[in-house]
Scaffold this active site. Structure first.
Site, PDB file in Angstrom:
ATOM      1  N   ASN A  41     -27.416   5.116 -38.661  1.00 29.21           N
ATOM      2  CA  ASN A  41     -28.273   3.966 -38.330  1.00 29.21           C
ATOM      3  C   ASN A  41     -29.094   3.575 -39.559  1.00 29.21           C
ATOM      4  O   ASN A  41     -30.124   2.918 -39.441  1.00 29.21           O
ATOM      5  CB  ASN A  41     -29.235   4.336 -37.199  1.00 29.21           C
ATOM      6  N   HIS A 127     -31.605   2.936 -23.153  1.00 25.81           N
ATOM      7  CA  HIS A 127     -31.521   4.240 -23.809  1.00 25.81           C
ATOM      8  C   HIS A 127     -32.075   5.372 -22.923  1.00 25.81           C
ATOM      9  O   HIS A 127     -33.006   5.155 -22.145  1.00 25.81           O
ATOM     10  CB  HIS A 127     -32.337   4.165 -25.107  1.00 25.81           C
ATOM     11  N   GLU A 171     -34.145  -2.851 -24.061  1.00 23.37           N
ATOM     12  CA  GLU A 171     -33.943  -2.756 -25.504  1.00 23.37           C
ATOM     13  C   GLU A 171     -33.761  -4.172 -26.022  1.00 23.37           C
ATOM     14  O   GLU A 171     -33.401  -5.077 -25.258  1.00 23.37           O
ATOM     15  CB  GLU A 171     -32.679  -1.930 -25.814  1.00 23.37           C
ATOM     16  N   SER A 175     -28.275   0.062 -28.029  1.00 22.06           N
ATOM     17  CA  SER A 175     -27.880   1.006 -29.073  1.00 22.06           C
ATOM     18  C   SER A 175     -26.397   1.349 -29.082  1.00 22.06           C
ATOM     19  O   SER A 175     -25.849   1.645 -30.131  1.00 22.06           O
ATOM     20  CB  SER A 175     -28.706   2.279 -28.965  1.00 22.06           C
ATOM     21  N   ASP A 200     -37.951  -2.219 -26.529  1.00 24.60           N
ATOM     22  CA  ASP A 200     -37.619  -1.188 -27.518  1.00 24.60           C
ATOM     23  C   ASP A 200     -36.756  -1.833 -28.603  1.00 24.60           C
ATOM     24  O   ASP A 200     -35.607  -2.206 -28.358  1.00 24.60           O
ATOM     25  CB  ASP A 200     -36.881  -0.042 -26.812  1.00 24.60           C
ATOM     26  N   HIS A 203     -33.105  -0.774 -32.751  1.00 29.62           N
ATOM     27  CA  HIS A 203     -31.961  -1.186 -33.575  1.00 29.62           C
ATOM     28  C   HIS A 203     -32.065  -2.616 -34.102  1.00 29.62           C
ATOM     29  O   HIS A 203     -31.155  -3.103 -34.758  1.00 29.62           O
ATOM     30  CB  HIS A 203     -30.657  -1.026 -32.789  1.00 29.62           C
ATOM     31  N   LYS A 232     -34.326   4.890 -38.238  1.00 30.50           N
ATOM     32  CA  LYS A 232     -33.144   4.038 -38.376  1.00 30.50           C
ATOM     33  C   LYS A 232     -33.298   3.170 -39.629  1.00 30.50           C
ATOM     34  O   LYS A 232     -33.244   3.707 -40.719  1.00 30.50           O
ATOM     35  CB  LYS A 232     -32.940   3.258 -37.079  1.00 30.50           C
TER      36      LYS A 232
HETATM   37  C1  LIG Z   1     -32.651   5.926 -31.267  1.00 33.67           C
HETATM   38  C2  LIG Z   1     -33.383   5.340 -30.130  1.00 33.67           C
HETATM   39  C3  LIG Z   1     -34.524   5.946 -29.612  1.00 33.67           C
HETATM   40  C4  LIG Z   1     -34.959   7.306 -30.070  1.00 33.67           C
HETATM   41  O1  LIG Z   1     -35.565   7.278 -31.321  1.00 33.67           O
HETATM   42  P1  LIG Z   1     -35.669   8.621 -32.141  1.00 33.67           P
HETATM   43  O2  LIG Z   1     -36.737   8.353 -33.121  1.00 33.67           O
HETATM   44  O3  LIG Z   1     -34.335   8.864 -32.752  1.00 33.67           O
HETATM   45  O4  LIG Z   1     -36.052   9.693 -31.160  1.00 33.67           O
HETATM   46  C5  LIG Z   1     -35.233   5.301 -28.639  1.00 33.67           C
HETATM   47  N1  LIG Z   1     -34.818   4.118 -28.147  1.00 33.67           N
HETATM   48  C6  LIG Z   1     -33.702   3.525 -28.597  1.00 33.67           C
HETATM   49  C7  LIG Z   1     -33.291   2.210 -28.020  1.00 33.67           C
HETATM   50  C8  LIG Z   1     -32.935   4.126 -29.586  1.00 33.67           C
HETATM   51  O5  LIG Z   1     -31.815   3.558 -30.011  1.00 33.67           O
END
Ligand SMILES: *Cc1c(COP(=O)(O)O)cnc(C)c1O
Length: 377
Positions: A41, A127, A171, A175, A200, A203, A232
């Site tokens: 990522n 997620h 999101e 993801s 969220d 990405h 990421k």
């Molecule tokens: C990767 C991800 C997370 C978790 O983040 P980390 O810092 O890796 O724990 C949370 N929400 C989404 C949508 C993700 O893709």
């Protein structure tokens, strides 16, 4: 029950997963891999950026390495304050708060803002950390069909009045599918039904929106809470939540994964403003990533989704087939890991292809050719 029984149980569980094609193991990545990696990522290549590495070294020299306690005890330094200022400014919201990870952020924040008597409307492909946050909250959680705004509306219509407060949780870029939520439509529904909006942007930050500031920013939507991760596009680790100052101050008191957890390394926090500046300035890299993703998307029939994200799923269905295609392209020099249940729903195993800015145009072209050959083999 003795130790042997317990270990025997683990072996049996393992056998079951192996039989279903769902067993996963850890593979140490070689330092000089023989493949081009389409599974990270690290969209903008910042995990290997020398400016960021220097910032981290300087920060480690200036600040303590470890926070030594919860942020609420003696774990807050000016490095944390500066990082939180930079992140809030980056997403255009008043305040922000750092968490150890995106997972910790979601499981801590959702239960802090929703409880029994409240309703949560959650996208079906959210997620795992969002799902777990909803479960921990004890709010009544209803799942709307992935990106289906009409379904969300009908659920709100039916049950909004039975709850005190309501959240819509989504999101921005999903993801495992790489598609985008229609944030303008979701925000309009939140407004119409007096619900709060939780987005969220794990990405989307760094990749989409003005200066990489994400999809809310791109759609002119101001969410009540915005989550971003730093592992990421930012190339580091950790996560943050951003929102209005009184809300963030409340989270300092109530988000259990913040209150009862040692603060983010000050040395790491000290490098965050540099990561934010690098992300903002990475217009060319962003452009390249999106072009690469477009190249892959347009070559793969089933993968075209109209998304602008860097995540391109190649649907394969069967987990064994996903693993075997992944293995064969790795032998030919390209890494695109198979994603299987429980990460994705039953019957939707896939390869998840993620180009990053340091990939060369020819590399992406050959990757696509290789992938197509192996898919048709
Ligand atoms: C990767 C991800 C997370 C978790 O983040 P980390 O810092 O890796 O724990 C949370 N929400 C989404 C949508 C993700 O893709």
């Amino acid at each position: 029950m003795g130790v042997d029984d317990f270990v025997g149980w683990a072996r049996k569980e393992r056998q079951g997963l192996v039989q279903q094609g769902l067993w996963r193991g850890l593979h140490v990545q070689p330092r000089s891999p023989e493949w081009v990696n389409f599974s990270s990522n690290d969209y903008l290549g910042l995990s290997q950026n020398t400016t960021l590495l220097e910032a981290l070294k300087e920060s480690a020299a200036r600040f303590p390495v470890g926070a030594t306690s919860s942020r609420l005890l003696v774990g807050t330094t000016d490095a944390h304050a500066a990082a939180e200022r930079a992140l809030a400014d980056f997403v255009g919201l008043s305040s922000s708060l750092l968490f150890a990870s995106g997972y910790a952020a979601n499981v801590g924040i959702i239960p802090a803002v929703a409880t029994a008597g409240d309703g949560i409307f959650s996208d079906s492909l959210n997620h795992a950390s969002l799902i777990d946050g909803c479960r921990l909250s004890r709010a009544n959680t209803q799942i709307y069909r992935h990106r289906e705004v009409d379904h969300l509306r009908s659920l709100l219509d039916r049950s909004r009045s039975s709850f005190r407060h309501c959240w819509i949780v989504t999101e921005a870029v999903f993801s495992m599918d790489g598609d985008e939520a229609d944030l303008a439509a979701v925000a309009a529904l939140a407004n119409e039904y007096d619900a709060w909006l939780y987005v969220d942007e794990a990405h989307s930050l760094g990749v989409l929106g003005p200066s990489g500031s994400g999809l809310c920013s791109d759609a002119g939507v101001s969410p009540d809470l915005l989550i971003g991760t730093l592992g990421k596009a930012f190339g580091l680790a950790g996560a943050f939540v951003a929102g209005a100052t009184p809300v963030i101050d409340l989270l300092v008191n109530r988000a259990r994964s913040f209150v009862y957890s040692t603060g983010v390394l000050p040395a790491l926090a000290g490098a965050i403003p540099t990561a934010v500046a690098l992300v903002s300035d990475s217009e060319e890299a962003r452009d390249r990533v999106r072009k690469h993703a477009q190249t892959i998307r347009s070559a793969l029939p089933g993968a075209a989704s109209g998304s602008r994200s860097a995540i391109v799923p190649v649907p394969l269905g069967d987990p064994d087939r996903a693993v075997s295609v992944s293995d064969r392209i790795r032998e030919r020099g390209y890494l695109a890991q198979a994603i299987r249940p429980p990460t994705v729903p039953e019957g939707t195993s896939r390869l998840r292809c993620v180009p990053i800015s340091s990939h060369k145009y020819e590399e992406v072209d050959i990757f696509v050719t290789t992938l197509l050959e192996e898919l048709n083999a």
